[in-house]
Design an enzyme around this catalytic site. Structure first.
Site, PDB file in Angstrom:
ATOM      1  N   SER A 146       0.856  -1.187   0.000  1.00  0.00           N
ATOM      2  CA  SER A 146       0.000   0.000   0.000  1.00  0.00           C
ATOM      3  C   SER A 146       0.886   1.229   0.000  1.00  0.00           C
ATOM      4  O   SER A 146       2.020   1.212   0.501  1.00  0.00           O
ATOM      5  CB  SER A 146      -0.888  -0.002   1.246  1.00  0.00           C
ATOM      6  OG  SER A 146      -1.429   1.278   1.492  1.00  0.00           O
ATOM      7  N   TYR A 160      -0.535  -0.771  10.515  1.00  0.00           N
ATOM      8  CA  TYR A 160      -0.798  -1.096   9.114  1.00  0.00           C
ATOM      9  C   TYR A 160       0.328  -0.568   8.229  1.00  0.00           C
ATOM     10  O   TYR A 160       0.866  -1.280   7.375  1.00  0.00           O
ATOM     11  CB  TYR A 160      -2.134  -0.490   8.692  1.00  0.00           C
ATOM     12  CG  TYR A 160      -2.489  -0.709   7.235  1.00  0.00           C
ATOM     13  CD1 TYR A 160      -3.105  -1.882   6.814  1.00  0.00           C
ATOM     14  CD2 TYR A 160      -2.203   0.263   6.274  1.00  0.00           C
ATOM     15  CE1 TYR A 160      -3.433  -2.091   5.485  1.00  0.00           C
ATOM     16  CE2 TYR A 160      -2.524   0.065   4.947  1.00  0.00           C
ATOM     17  CZ  TYR A 160      -3.140  -1.110   4.553  1.00  0.00           C
ATOM     18  OH  TYR A 160      -3.449  -1.315   3.224  1.00  0.00           O
TER      19      TYR A 160
END
Length: 247
Positions: A146, A160
């Site tokens: 990501s 994350y």
């Protein structure tokens, strides 16, 4: 690598980006093991894939648990051995984020986003030599990271962001692996239904400076391209425009 007749394992493939990748693979003739925590979603995805006249199977697995990861590897062996692996499953901590979240909660996020891809890749590499009836051509792995991995600014879920950054470095560290070509795609905000709704809810002033949503089709096409011919250690960034090929 020709992808037709190959067996691909795609995690988180019951919906969203994972399903888009699985469909793209089916359209080029690959068989797919659809892995998802939601069995109904996985079975629905299988029904879609079978419309492409390929074989597809569903498997329910919570990849935050090591036993479930090992179950995925065992199922792939039962099907004759996987040639392709897409580590797509991932997510934020449910509820509060680090440091407010409990260590058990953010530890589960680390397990899902980083430990599971590493363990599944390890098992995949170990099993490549036992693929039934196929050549000794190296396998291929694509890790889905990501853009949270690349920034230097504050981020809403530190755990994350940390796992996605580690996934990028894990990929480059695996550049010398000969059994499989390990690569990674790093998309920005992917234009799935929830993201589109969130984007549309933003005021015009809030959208200023933001890159456009990344089309899921672009991410899926990039993943399949990396499976077909990506060089080990390659990182492809998709910030919201044309892909930027990294190392």
């Amino acid at each position: 690598m020709h992808l037709r007749w190959r067996l691909a394992v795609v995690t988180g493939a019951g919906s969203g980006l994972g399903r888009e990748v699985a469909l793209r693979l089916a359209r080029v003739g690959a068989s797919v093991l659809v892995v998802d925590r939601d069995l109904a979603a996985a079975e629905d995805a299988v029904a879609q894939l079978e419309l492409c006249r390929v074989k597809a199977w569903s498997l329910q697995a919570d990849l935050a648990e090591d036993d479930a990861v090992r179950l995925v590897a065992a199922r792939a062996r039962d099907l004759g051995g996987a040639d392709l692996l897409v580590n797509n499953a991932g997510g934020w901590t449910s509820g509060e984020q680090y440091p407010a979240a409990s260590s058990a909660a953010w530890g589960r996020t680390l397990a899902l986003n980083l430990r599971a891809p590493m363990l599944l890749t390890q098992l995949f590499l170990d099993d490549l030599a036992h693929r039934g009836g196929r050549s000794d051509e190296p396998g291929a792995v694509v890790n889905v990271s990501s853009s949270a991995a690349l920034g230097h600014e504050a981020y809403g879920s530190p755990e994350y962001a940390a796992t996605k950054a580690a996934l990028v470095r894990f990929t480059t560290a695996m550049a010398g692996e000969r059994r499989a070509r390990v690569t990674c795609v790093v998309p920005g905000w992917v234009g799935l239904d929830r993201a589109v709704a969130q984007w549309e809810a933003l005021h015009e002033s809030e959208r200023e400076g933001l890159l456009p949503l990344v089309a899921p089709e672009l991410v899926a096409t990039t993943v399949v391209g990396l499976l077909r011919e990506g060089v080990g250690g390659t990182i492809v960034e998709l910030p919201g425009g044309e892909p930027s090929r990294g190392r």
